[in-house]
Design a protein around this motif. Structure first.
Motif, PDB file in Angstrom:
ATOM      1  N   LEU A  77      17.157  26.993  -5.424  1.00  0.00           N
ATOM      2  CA  LEU A  77      17.444  28.308  -5.985  1.00  0.00           C
ATOM      3  C   LEU A  77      17.494  28.286  -7.502  1.00  0.00           C
ATOM      4  O   LEU A  77      16.994  29.209  -8.151  1.00  0.00           O
ATOM      5  N   HIS A  78      18.045  27.248  -8.097  1.00  0.00           N
ATOM      6  CA  HIS A  78      18.140  27.223  -9.559  1.00  0.00           C
ATOM      7  C   HIS A  78      16.765  27.112 -10.210  1.00  0.00           C
ATOM      8  O   HIS A  78      16.543  27.656 -11.288  1.00  0.00           O
ATOM      9  N   TRP A  79      15.807  26.435  -9.569  1.00  0.00           N
ATOM     10  CA  TRP A  79      14.457  26.374 -10.118  1.00  0.00           C
ATOM     11  C   TRP A  79      13.760  27.724  -9.982  1.00  0.00           C
ATOM     12  O   TRP A  79      12.992  28.131 -10.849  1.00  0.00           O
ATOM     13  N   ARG A  80      14.013  28.430  -8.884  1.00  0.00           N
ATOM     14  CA  ARG A  80      13.420  29.767  -8.719  1.00  0.00           C
ATOM     15  C   ARG A  80      14.003  30.745  -9.733  1.00  0.00           C
ATOM     16  O   ARG A  80      13.291  31.592 -10.256  1.00  0.00           O
ATOM     17  N   LEU A  81      15.304  30.653  -9.978  1.00  0.00           N
ATOM     18  CA  LEU A  81      15.921  31.506 -10.990  1.00  0.00           C
ATOM     19  C   LEU A  81      15.335  31.220 -12.371  1.00  0.00           C
ATOM     20  O   LEU A  81      15.057  32.141 -13.140  1.00  0.00           O
ATOM     21  N   LEU A  82      15.133  29.946 -12.672  1.00  0.00           N
ATOM     22  CA  LEU A  82      14.530  29.581 -13.953  1.00  0.00           C
ATOM     23  C   LEU A  82      13.106  30.109 -14.052  1.00  0.00           C
ATOM     24  O   LEU A  82      12.692  30.605 -15.102  1.00  0.00           O
ATOM     25  N   ASP A  83      12.357  30.021 -12.964  1.00  0.00           N
ATOM     26  CA  ASP A  83      10.999  30.578 -12.949  1.00  0.00           C
ATOM     27  C   ASP A  83      11.012  32.083 -13.158  1.00  0.00           C
ATOM     28  O   ASP A  83      10.184  32.621 -13.897  1.00  0.00           O
ATOM     29  N   ASN A  84      11.925  32.782 -12.498  1.00  0.00           N
ATOM     30  CA  ASN A  84      11.988  34.234 -12.649  1.00  0.00           C
ATOM     31  C   ASN A  84      12.416  34.637 -14.055  1.00  0.00           C
ATOM     32  O   ASN A  84      11.931  35.635 -14.587  1.00  0.00           O
ATOM     33  N   LEU A  85      13.326  33.880 -14.651  1.00  0.00           N
ATOM     34  CA  LEU A  85      13.675  34.122 -16.046  1.00  0.00           C
ATOM     35  C   LEU A  85      12.444  33.961 -16.937  1.00  0.00           C
ATOM     36  O   LEU A  85      12.186  34.770 -17.828  1.00  0.00           O
ATOM     37  N   ARG A  86      11.659  32.937 -16.662  1.00  0.00           N
ATOM     38  CA  ARG A  86      10.446  32.691 -17.442  1.00  0.00           C
ATOM     39  C   ARG A  86       9.432  33.806 -17.245  1.00  0.00           C
ATOM     40  O   ARG A  86       8.819  34.267 -18.205  1.00  0.00           O
ATOM     41  N   PHE A  87       9.251  34.272 -16.003  1.00  0.00           N
ATOM     42  CA  PHE A  87       8.310  35.367 -15.741  1.00  0.00           C
ATOM     43  C   PHE A  87       8.700  36.617 -16.525  1.00  0.00           C
ATOM     44  O   PHE A  87       7.868  37.251 -17.163  1.00  0.00           O
ATOM     45  N   GLY A  88       9.979  36.971 -16.465  1.00  0.00           N
ATOM     46  CA  GLY A  88      10.443  38.144 -17.197  1.00  0.00           C
ATOM     47  C   GLY A  88      10.296  37.977 -18.695  1.00  0.00           C
ATOM     48  O   GLY A  88       9.902  38.905 -19.407  1.00  0.00           O
ATOM     49  N   PRO A 123      18.885  35.565   2.783  1.00  0.00           N
ATOM     50  CA  PRO A 123      19.998  36.503   2.579  1.00  0.00           C
ATOM     51  C   PRO A 123      19.759  37.440   1.399  1.00  0.00           C
ATOM     52  O   PRO A 123      18.984  37.151   0.489  1.00  0.00           O
ATOM     53  N   TRP A 124      20.443  38.561   1.424  1.00  0.00           N
ATOM     54  CA  TRP A 124      20.256  39.598   0.404  1.00  0.00           C
ATOM     55  C   TRP A 124      20.682  39.112  -0.968  1.00  0.00           C
ATOM     56  O   TRP A 124      20.097  39.494  -1.974  1.00  0.00           O
ATOM     57  N   TRP A 125      21.707  38.257  -1.042  1.00  0.00           N
ATOM     58  CA  TRP A 125      22.207  37.823  -2.338  1.00  0.00           C
ATOM     59  C   TRP A 125      21.182  36.943  -3.042  1.00  0.00           C
ATOM     60  O   TRP A 125      21.084  36.951  -4.270  1.00  0.00           O
ATOM     61  N   ARG A 126      20.375  36.201  -2.280  1.00  0.00           N
ATOM     62  CA  ARG A 126      19.340  35.364  -2.885  1.00  0.00           C
ATOM     63  C   ARG A 126      18.237  36.227  -3.509  1.00  0.00           C
ATOM     64  O   ARG A 126      17.806  35.991  -4.634  1.00  0.00           O
ATOM     65  N   ARG A 127      17.799  37.246  -2.775  1.00  0.00           N
ATOM     66  CA  ARG A 127      16.787  38.156  -3.314  1.00  0.00           C
ATOM     67  C   ARG A 127      17.325  38.904  -4.521  1.00  0.00           C
ATOM     68  O   ARG A 127      16.620  39.113  -5.511  1.00  0.00           O
ATOM     69  N   SER A 128      18.593  39.299  -4.471  1.00  0.00           N
ATOM     70  CA  SER A 128      19.209  40.001  -5.602  1.00  0.00           C
ATOM     71  C   SER A 128      19.263  39.110  -6.833  1.00  0.00           C
ATOM     72  O   SER A 128      18.966  39.562  -7.946  1.00  0.00           O
ATOM     73  N   LEU A 129      19.639  37.855  -6.646  1.00  0.00           N
ATOM     74  CA  LEU A 129      19.690  36.940  -7.781  1.00  0.00           C
ATOM     75  C   LEU A 129      18.311  36.735  -8.396  1.00  0.00           C
ATOM     76  O   LEU A 129      18.170  36.669  -9.629  1.00  0.00           O
ATOM     77  N   LEU A 130      17.277  36.665  -7.562  1.00  0.00           N
ATOM     78  CA  LEU A 130      15.929  36.466  -8.082  1.00  0.00           C
ATOM     79  C   LEU A 130      15.458  37.683  -8.873  1.00  0.00           C
ATOM     80  O   LEU A 130      14.831  37.550  -9.931  1.00  0.00           O
ATOM     81  N   ILE A 131      15.777  38.884  -8.386  1.00  0.00           N
ATOM     82  CA  ILE A 131      15.409  40.104  -9.117  1.00  0.00           C
ATOM     83  C   ILE A 131      16.194  40.200 -10.420  1.00  0.00           C
ATOM     84  O   ILE A 131      15.648  40.550 -11.468  1.00  0.00           O
ATOM     85  N   ILE A 132      17.471  39.868 -10.371  1.00  0.00           N
ATOM     86  CA  ILE A 132      18.286  39.878 -11.587  1.00  0.00           C
ATOM     87  C   ILE A 132      17.768  38.849 -12.583  1.00  0.00           C
ATOM     88  O   ILE A 132      17.762  39.081 -13.798  1.00  0.00           O
ATOM     89  N   GLY A 133      17.265  37.712 -12.094  1.00  0.00           N
ATOM     90  CA  GLY A 133      16.685  36.703 -12.974  1.00  0.00           C
ATOM     91  C   GLY A 133      15.486  37.238 -13.738  1.00  0.00           C
ATOM     92  O   GLY A 133      15.339  36.995 -14.936  1.00  0.00           O
ATOM     93  N   VAL A 134      14.604  37.988 -13.055  1.00  0.00           N
ATOM     94  CA  VAL A 134      13.443  38.571 -13.728  1.00  0.00           C
ATOM     95  C   VAL A 134      13.907  39.584 -14.773  1.00  0.00           C
ATOM     96  O   VAL A 134      13.401  39.605 -15.905  1.00  0.00           O
ATOM     97  N   LEU A 135      14.873  40.417 -14.412  1.00  0.00           N
ATOM     98  CA  LEU A 135      15.345  41.443 -15.344  1.00  0.00           C
ATOM     99  C   LEU A 135      16.050  40.835 -16.557  1.00  0.00           C
ATOM    100  O   LEU A 135      15.872  41.316 -17.687  1.00  0.00           O
ATOM    101  N   VAL A 136      16.828  39.790 -16.357  1.00  0.00           N
ATOM    102  CA  VAL A 136      17.508  39.131 -17.479  1.00  0.00           C
ATOM    103  C   VAL A 136      16.479  38.447 -18.379  1.00  0.00           C
ATOM    104  O   VAL A 136      16.596  38.477 -19.607  1.00  0.00           O
ATOM    105  N   GLY A 137      15.463  37.834 -17.774  1.00  0.00           N
ATOM    106  CA  GLY A 137      14.397  37.234 -18.573  1.00  0.00           C
ATOM    107  C   GLY A 137      13.673  38.268 -19.414  1.00  0.00           C
ATOM    108  O   GLY A 137      13.356  38.029 -20.579  1.00  0.00           O
ATOM    109  N   PHE A 138      13.417  39.452 -18.830  1.00  0.00           N
ATOM    110  CA  PHE A 138      12.777  40.523 -19.583  1.00  0.00           C
ATOM    111  C   PHE A 138      13.683  40.991 -20.715  1.00  0.00           C
ATOM    112  O   PHE A 138      13.216  41.230 -21.832  1.00  0.00           O
TER     113      PHE A 138
END
Length: 112
Positions: A87-98, A27-42
């Protein structure tokens, strides 16, 4: 039957393809959350390096400490990993990447 041999490179390519397919599907909301996770991490990484550069003399040591903390999160994830990555582990990973990207980018700007 596939014409590719089962080498480490072909297995790596297959795993990367599976991860990309999982990331881009759904779903679109999952992809959006992952992108927002990278941006918040950055944002957190760039804010923290700016704060450390103003407040602390040993900013290189503190940046290294925070990066080690991020890598400990990866070790923690591998310990509690379920077969489909939640999903929470992917969000944590994206925060870390950013975050890591922001710290490395700041290091290149500073020249250290």
């Amino acid at each position: 039957m596939s014409s590719l041999q089962h080498t480490r490179l072909s297995r790596l390519q297959h795993r990367i393809g599976v991860v990309l397919a999982d990331t881009l599907s759904g779903p679109w909301w999952r992809r959006s959350l992952l992108i927002i996770g990278v941006l918040v991490g950055f944002l957190l990484g760039s804010s923290l390096t700016d704060l450390l550069s103003d407040a602390v003399d040993g900013r290189t040591f503190h940046a290294l400490t925070t990066l080690i903390g991020c890598e400990l999160l990866v070790a923690l994830r591998r310990r509690f990993l379920t077969t489909p990555v939640a999903l929470h582990w992917r969000l944590l990973d994206n925060l870390r990447f950013g975050f890591v990207y922001a710290v490395v980018l700041e290091a290149f700007k500073v020249g250290s």
